[in-house]
Design an enzyme around this catalytic site. Structure first.
Site, PDB file in Angstrom:
ATOM      1  CG  ASP A   1       3.122   3.972 -11.360  1.00 49.58           C
ATOM      2  OD1 ASP A   1       2.826   4.417 -12.478  1.00 49.58           O
ATOM      3  OD2 ASP A   1       3.554   2.823 -11.161  1.00 49.58           O
TER       4      ASP A   1
ATOM      5  CE  LYS B   1      -4.624   0.677 -13.589  1.00 49.35           C
ATOM      6  NZ  LYS B   1      -3.768  -0.294 -12.916  1.00 49.35           N
TER       7      LYS B   1
ATOM      8  CG  MET C   1      -3.549  -4.405  -5.481  1.00 51.07           C
ATOM      9  SD  MET C   1      -3.128  -4.754  -7.182  1.00 51.07           S
ATOM     10  CE  MET C   1      -1.979  -6.107  -6.994  1.00 51.07           C
TER      11      MET C   1
HETATM   12  C1  LIG Z   1      -0.466  -2.353  -7.797  1.00 51.18           C
HETATM   13  S1  LIG Z   1       0.142  -2.914  -6.276  1.00 51.18           S
HETATM   14  C2  LIG Z   1       1.814  -2.395  -6.407  1.00 51.18           C
HETATM   15  C3  LIG Z   1       2.722  -3.035  -5.413  1.00 51.18           C
HETATM   16  C4  LIG Z   1       4.125  -2.472  -5.419  1.00 51.18           C
HETATM   17  N1  LIG Z   1       4.804  -2.775  -6.632  1.00 51.18           N
HETATM   18  C5  LIG Z   1       4.949  -2.977  -4.236  1.00 51.18           C
HETATM   19  O1  LIG Z   1       5.963  -3.645  -4.409  1.00 51.18           O
HETATM   20  O2  LIG Z   1       4.550  -2.652  -3.106  1.00 51.18           O
HETATM   21  C6  LIG Z   1      -0.555  -1.745  -5.146  1.00 51.18           C
HETATM   22  C7  LIG Z   1      -0.822  -2.348  -3.769  1.00 51.18           C
HETATM   23  O3  LIG Z   1       0.345  -2.276  -2.968  1.00 51.18           O
HETATM   24  C8  LIG Z   1      -0.027  -2.124  -1.615  1.00 51.18           C
HETATM   25  N2  LIG Z   1       0.560  -0.872  -1.107  1.00 51.18           N
HETATM   26  C9  LIG Z   1       1.271   0.021  -1.804  1.00 51.18           C
HETATM   27  N3  LIG Z   1       1.706   1.028  -1.014  1.00 51.18           N
HETATM   28  C10 LIG Z   1       1.253   0.756   0.226  1.00 51.18           C
HETATM   29  C11 LIG Z   1       1.356   1.407   1.487  1.00 51.18           C
HETATM   30  N4  LIG Z   1       2.046   2.546   1.646  1.00 51.18           N
HETATM   31  N5  LIG Z   1       0.756   0.835   2.564  1.00 51.18           N
HETATM   32  C12 LIG Z   1       0.083  -0.327   2.446  1.00 51.18           C
HETATM   33  N6  LIG Z   1      -0.048  -0.976   1.278  1.00 51.18           N
HETATM   34  C13 LIG Z   1       0.515  -0.457   0.185  1.00 51.18           C
HETATM   35  C14 LIG Z   1      -1.550  -2.083  -1.565  1.00 51.18           C
HETATM   36  O4  LIG Z   1      -2.026  -3.390  -1.333  1.00 51.18           O
HETATM   37  C15 LIG Z   1      -1.884  -1.629  -2.968  1.00 51.18           C
HETATM   38  O5  LIG Z   1      -3.186  -1.989  -3.340  1.00 51.18           O
END
Ligand SMILES: C[S@@+](CC[C@H](N)C(=O)[O-])C[C@H]1O[C@@H](n2cnc3c(N)ncnc32)[C@H](O)[C@@H]1O
Length: 248
Positions: free
Chosen positions: A35, A56, A168
């Protein structure tokens, strides 16, 4: 012989936050489907595997979930070891269950290697999700449901003493703040963790009401953390006092 699908949680950003089991799966993979939020260094653990970016934000073509499912099957059915490398944890807003269920229908063996999620990022920066005597639960909520709307659970969570973690949700920050303000909680501590655990990651502290004054500093991906537990961080009051003096 049918192959295998292993869903591997890549962790929230810093490539050292993957598990040993995840690294082992990568080392034996024939194919890695990864991803957008996965750190590129992690692909070095699979030097001979075919690597396919299905995120995406993958430039020209944005893969739909059905296409990803088909791709997994295309490799797993003839016997390949497929690793599906996903940001954070595959079972937290990661659509991991859909991929597992789809390939299992075709008799493909599956395994899940959990990952450190972005919901663990507060701890990375010294912000507790629970503090004894302060709060009794935490809620993890999506800011963007499948219909594109803010989850209604935020309204319920705002009535509780829980720490609320929103994934998100950066684009809906105003709407989220408003819900807490309507509950009489304008001074509730709030933190935004942007690009957490990456080199340019940062934490922005504020209150539900004044966080808007720092909007320019907020970069995706990010999580929003709201609750009294956030206020127990040593930098919180110093930072919020400075904002209050500057902007209000
Ligand atoms: C589709 S969701 C996936 C979440 C993922 N499966 C998890 O456990 O973190 C994506 C969201 O995760 C959060 N996110 C992912 N990586 C991040 C990071 N390095 N710092 C802050 N938020 C993050 C954000 O809110 C982003 O919009």
């Amino acid at each position: 012989m049918r192959g295998k699908l292993t869903l591997v949680g890549a962790g929230p950003g810093d490539p050292e936050l993957i598990s040993l089991k995840g690294v082992k799966a990568l080392k034996t993979a024939d194919v890695v489907l990864y991803d957008a939020l996965v750190h590129p260094d992690l692909l070095d653990y699979a030097p001979s595997a075919k690597k396919i970016h299905v995120g995406k934000r993958a430039g020209h073509h944005s893969f739909k979930q059905a296409e990803i499912n088909e791709l997994i099957l295309e490799y797993a059915l003839p016997g390949k070891l497929v690793v599906r490398l996903k940001g954070g944890d595959p079972f937290i807003f990661g659509r991991g269950k859909e991929e597992i269920e789809f390939v299992e229908t075709f008799g493909v063996e599956t395994e899940v290697v959990p990952g450190i999620s972005s919901i663990n990022l507060p701890g990375y920066y010294g912000i507790p999700l629970t503090v004894r005597g302060v709060n009794e639960s935490f809620w993890v909520i999506t800011g963007t449901t499948s219909s594109g709307q803010l989850s209604n659970d935020i309204r319920l969570a705002a009535q509780s003493t829980a720490t609320v973690v929103v994934l998100m949700g950066l684009r809906k920050l105003d709407e989220i703040s408003e819900i807490f303000i309507q509950q009489g909680k304008k001074d509730l501590p709030l933190a935004i963790i942007s690009k957490g655990s990456l080199e340019d990651g940062k934490v922005i502290f504020g209150t539900v009401e004044n966080i808007r004054s720092q909007k320019n500093e907020i970069v995706a991906p990010g999580i929003i953390v709201i609750g009294e537990a956030v206020g127990t961080h040593p930098r919180f009051y110093e930072k919020v006092k400075a904002i209050t003096e500057t902007y209000l």
